[in-house]
Design an enzyme around this catalytic site. Sequence first.
Site: not given
Length: 534
Positions: A319, A393
């Site tokens: 990130k 996920r």
Amino acid sequence: MQFSTKIFSQADLRSSKLLKSSLSTLLSQNTDCLVLAYAKTDLDDFSGGKAAKVKSGLLSELDRLLGGSITHANVVGDLDHQQASTCILRAEKSWAASGVKAKRVLLVGLGDLSLANACNLHAYSKIAKAALKNLSGGSIQNAIWFTPSFSLGHQADFLAEEVRLTIQYAGDQAYRFGIRQPAMKFKAKDKADPFTQLTFAGNEACAKDLKAAVAEGMAIVEGMNLAKDLGNLPPNICTPTYLGKAAQGLTKKAGLKVEVLGLKQIQALGMGSFLSVAKGSDTPPQFIVMRHQGGKAGEAPIVLVGKGITFDTGGISLKPGEAMDEMKYDMCGAASVIGTMYATALMKLKKNVIGIVPTCENMPSGAATRPGDIVKSMSGQTIEILNTDAEGRLILCDALTYVERFKPQAVIDVATLTGACVIALGHVHSGLFSEDEGLVNALTKAGKASLDTVWRLPLDAAYHEQLKSNFADVANIGGRPAGSVTAACFLSRFTEKYKWAHLDIAGTAWKSGAAKGSTGRPVPLLVNYLLEQK
């Protein structure tokens, strides 16, 4: 913050016959502040407005008992007919002649009850927050909240929702991270609020409901406080191991049955997708199973699954550095499930509820999963990992396969899953994804009752096309378009054996900027949902 109830045999402001005795009884209580609500018609009656017929309303009777204090407040312009307006009256010598022991009376405006939607929960929340703000931060330590006065205009009974909301807001107002976590104490914000005791007063007719609502509200606040604490802790303290121990601590505190599975047990279960995220970190993953057995033996449980990424660097798909500190909040789904399980146990809810938390860090290292790697999930489906920053996920899908063993009544997963949901819904609603209409309706209703709201987003089959892979059963991302939808579609592939809903709380679980901190959402939503299940 402490909460309690007080029941009066004739406390009913809807009957003019009982008005005088009711007010006298209330004012005779030893309290720092008595909180009463009044409507525009009460003020019109007192002031001689167009709606006035006889001066026998709430404010007129109160004025007699308080030796003209209402008249004075009206003359100097302190009384207002607007909704959520407030006026504090302080004890005078004349009060003692009427047996008044309350040190203050806080009057709160309900507004014009004849207007459409005047008494909905959104309006009530505005009124309650205005009143609580006046009680906080000064010399008031305790107050009595006269519940029937806030319900004068209601066509339906919103008592439970209103009381739970009031307690929820009072708990929010009283929350101080530095006080609850002494090791994290810092000078700027570790001063406790002097206002620490709120008593809800009502009549005999509502006694049972009032006591139940106060108990439920207190449990919600405890659950929210725990969720906030876990979210606000720094990631060097709130690790997967810490989360596991925090859950285990609820065994003694609330009677939950808790099991924490370690690395070898997770490997034995074949959770290759979960482990692909954990392998980049030196901190071992944990798989937390919490059980509340409040229902009948053999009753199908409701299962809550919370994403527990205690820090998310993005892995190899690193990130940007800006605001990366907020990635400690990537375990707020886990925190809300742990908080909800705590609240459920405190309420001794007569339901079987199971909380599942897969938790690990997502770190870059020589051992970390790479974009292009293919992993095998517990379900047997293979996943091509195109972006290691779509890791939530990957841990949830194995947890969603694991819960099949419980033959659940329903499964709700909660996750700070996608920035795309923040773009779509901002910080107002949590995203709701489900193809089960009953579950959608129940969660939507619970959101409205708790003002912890959701907004339904699609799960159309066409979106699954974006998850196609040339090399595996499914890719873990579907590109930028509809990112929150394709993430939910990915999860749906692992939930075909039960009723399922997904809550994307990326925009609602914490606040940034000057108010930075965990919100405790969606604990109120989940608790209200559980309360309504038969």
